[in-house]
Write a protein that holds these residues in place. Structure first.
Motif, PDB file in Angstrom:
ATOM      1  N   ALA A  83       0.917  -1.265  -0.151  1.00 34.52           N
ATOM      2  CA  ALA A  83      -0.040   0.011   0.029  1.00 34.52           C
ATOM      3  C   ALA A  83       1.030   1.343   0.089  1.00 34.52           C
ATOM      4  O   ALA A  83       1.919   1.360   0.761  1.00 34.52           O
ATOM      5  CB  ALA A  83      -0.820  -0.132   1.149  1.00 34.52           C
ATOM      6  N   ARG A  84       0.312   2.169  -0.707  1.00 34.44           N
ATOM      7  CA  ARG A  84       1.183   3.529  -0.823  1.00 34.44           C
ATOM      8  C   ARG A  84       0.656   4.628   0.167  1.00 34.44           C
ATOM      9  O   ARG A  84      -0.875   4.771   0.089  1.00 34.44           O
ATOM     10  CB  ARG A  84       1.418   3.979  -2.217  1.00 34.44           C
ATOM     11  CG  ARG A  84       2.026   3.141  -2.914  1.00 34.44           C
ATOM     12  CD  ARG A  84       3.586   3.285  -3.254  1.00 34.44           C
ATOM     13  NE  ARG A  84       4.313   2.251  -4.040  1.00 34.44           N
ATOM     14  CZ  ARG A  84       4.701   2.527  -5.089  1.00 34.44           C
ATOM     15  NH1 ARG A  84       4.341   3.776  -5.893  1.00 34.44           N
ATOM     16  NH2 ARG A  84       5.457   1.687  -5.689  1.00 34.44           N
ATOM     17  N   ILE A  85       1.388   5.320   0.734  1.00 36.47           N
ATOM     18  CA  ILE A  85       0.787   6.332   1.561  1.00 36.47           C
ATOM     19  C   ILE A  85       1.619   7.789   1.302  1.00 36.47           C
ATOM     20  O   ILE A  85       2.618   7.764   1.358  1.00 36.47           O
ATOM     21  CB  ILE A  85       0.874   6.144   3.077  1.00 36.47           C
ATOM     22  CG1 ILE A  85       0.584   4.767   3.306  1.00 36.47           C
ATOM     23  CG2 ILE A  85       0.470   7.286   4.107  1.00 36.47           C
ATOM     24  CD1 ILE A  85       0.852   4.283   4.708  1.00 36.47           C
ATOM     25  N   GLY A  86       0.646   8.888   0.894  1.00 36.99           N
ATOM     26  CA  GLY A  86       1.473  10.160   0.688  1.00 36.99           C
ATOM     27  C   GLY A  86       1.546  10.744   2.344  1.00 36.99           C
ATOM     28  O   GLY A  86       0.648  10.653   2.969  1.00 36.99           O
ATOM     29  N   VAL A  87       2.671  11.651   2.405  1.00 32.59           N
ATOM     30  CA  VAL A  87       2.876  12.311   3.325  1.00 32.59           C
ATOM     31  C   VAL A  87       3.133  13.682   3.220  1.00 32.59           C
ATOM     32  O   VAL A  87       4.073  13.889   2.304  1.00 32.59           O
ATOM     33  CB  VAL A  87       4.290  11.696   4.277  1.00 32.59           C
ATOM     34  CG1 VAL A  87       4.128  12.435   5.603  1.00 32.59           C
ATOM     35  CG2 VAL A  87       3.919  10.129   4.494  1.00 32.59           C
ATOM     36  N   ARG A  88       2.703  14.609   3.877  1.00 29.72           N
ATOM     37  CA  ARG A  88       2.733  16.217   4.071  1.00 29.72           C
ATOM     38  C   ARG A  88       3.076  16.274   5.494  1.00 29.72           C
ATOM     39  O   ARG A  88       2.408  16.445   6.092  1.00 29.72           O
ATOM     40  CB  ARG A  88       1.743  16.816   3.444  1.00 29.72           C
ATOM     41  CG  ARG A  88       2.094  18.272   3.419  1.00 29.72           C
ATOM     42  CD  ARG A  88       2.974  18.862   2.252  1.00 29.72           C
ATOM     43  NE  ARG A  88       3.307  19.871   2.338  1.00 29.72           N
ATOM     44  CZ  ARG A  88       2.547  21.194   1.505  1.00 29.72           C
ATOM     45  NH1 ARG A  88       1.501  20.819   0.984  1.00 29.72           N
ATOM     46  NH2 ARG A  88       2.985  22.330   1.804  1.00 29.72           N
ATOM     47  N   ASN A  89       4.317  16.727   5.630  1.00 23.69           N
ATOM     48  CA  ASN A  89       4.716  16.833   7.073  1.00 23.69           C
ATOM     49  C   ASN A  89       5.200  18.136   7.272  1.00 23.69           C
ATOM     50  O   ASN A  89       6.318  18.460   6.560  1.00 23.69           O
ATOM     51  CB  ASN A  89       5.972  15.861   7.419  1.00 23.69           C
ATOM     52  CG  ASN A  89       5.965  15.320   8.900  1.00 23.69           C
ATOM     53  OD1 ASN A  89       5.276  16.359   9.766  1.00 23.69           O
ATOM     54  ND2 ASN A  89       6.918  14.745   9.197  1.00 23.69           N
ATOM     55  N   THR A  90       4.648  18.999   8.141  1.00 22.74           N
ATOM     56  CA  THR A  90       5.292  20.667   8.333  1.00 22.74           C
ATOM     57  C   THR A  90       5.365  20.461   9.839  1.00 22.74           C
ATOM     58  O   THR A  90       4.837  19.724  10.684  1.00 22.74           O
ATOM     59  CB  THR A  90       4.022  21.484   7.950  1.00 22.74           C
ATOM     60  OG1 THR A  90       2.958  21.067   8.963  1.00 22.74           O
ATOM     61  CG2 THR A  90       3.554  21.503   6.682  1.00 22.74           C
ATOM     62  N   GLY A  91       6.560  21.194  10.133  1.00 23.55           N
ATOM     63  CA  GLY A  91       6.693  21.579  11.480  1.00 23.55           C
ATOM     64  C   GLY A  91       7.781  22.419  11.810  1.00 23.55           C
ATOM     65  O   GLY A  91       8.119  23.437  10.888  1.00 23.55           O
ATOM     66  N   ILE A  92       8.413  22.433  12.753  1.00 26.01           N
ATOM     67  CA  ILE A  92       9.584  23.403  13.480  1.00 26.01           C
ATOM     68  C   ILE A  92      10.760  22.641  14.115  1.00 26.01           C
ATOM     69  O   ILE A  92      10.487  21.485  14.522  1.00 26.01           O
ATOM     70  CB  ILE A  92       9.101  24.469  14.260  1.00 26.01           C
ATOM     71  CG1 ILE A  92       8.400  23.810  15.677  1.00 26.01           C
ATOM     72  CG2 ILE A  92       7.850  25.415  13.663  1.00 26.01           C
ATOM     73  CD1 ILE A  92       8.084  24.824  16.675  1.00 26.01           C
TER      74      ILE A  92
END
Length: 152
Positions: free
Chosen positions: A79-88
């Motif tokens: 299975a494929r999972i897209g990730v958008r990860n924002t942070g500091i």
């Protein structure tokens, strides 16, 4: 109301390449850090980080780096999972400088927190589309280590 509990979901080790320095911009000094691969382990998901994507970083001051990473995971069953990860990432100026120069810094000296969002078409992972997550991170010269928690 009580604060929502956190449930550990996975640990992601992201192997990174040499940063591409884009120089000063109105929003801060920009760097693109290529994502080369990695591993995913945990009760909620296991697999690998696909060798694609990048972390778009903005060093907005000598102590603060804003992070915006996009990449993909593939579970052990495909299975494929897209990730958008924002942070500091926040630390003393000398520690942030050391990270930028590729030197190791003890993780306890850096406040590194992110908000990953996951998207997938896999029916058995649909819950990932419908929940919020937080992560704490640590940076080494060649990798990023994230511990991901579901906000319940």
């Amino acid at each position: 109301m009580e604060p929502p509990p956190l449930t550990f979901v996975m640990q992601i080790r992201i192997e990174v390449g040499e940063p591409v320095d884009l120089g000063p911009a109105p929003t801060g000094h920009r760097r693109l850090v290529p994502i080369l691969g990695g591993t995913v382990t945990g009760p909620g998901c296991s697999g690998r980080v696909l060798p694609a994507g990048a972390d778009d970083q903005r060093l907005t001051s000598s102590t603060l780096t804003e992070l915006d990473a996009s990449y993909s995971l593939e579970t052990d069953d495909g299975a494929r999972i897209g990730v958008r990860n924002t942070g500091i990432r926040v630390g003393r100026a000398e520690d942030i400088r050391a990270i930028v120069e590729g030197e190791p810094v003890p993780p306890e000296r850096i406040h590194f927190r992110t908000q990953p969002r996951f998207t997938t078409a896999a029916p058995d992972l649909a819950w990932m589309n419908e929940r919020l997550f937080v992560a704490r991170g640590a940076r080494t010269p060649d990798a990023v280590q994230l511990e991901v928690f579901r906000l319940d």
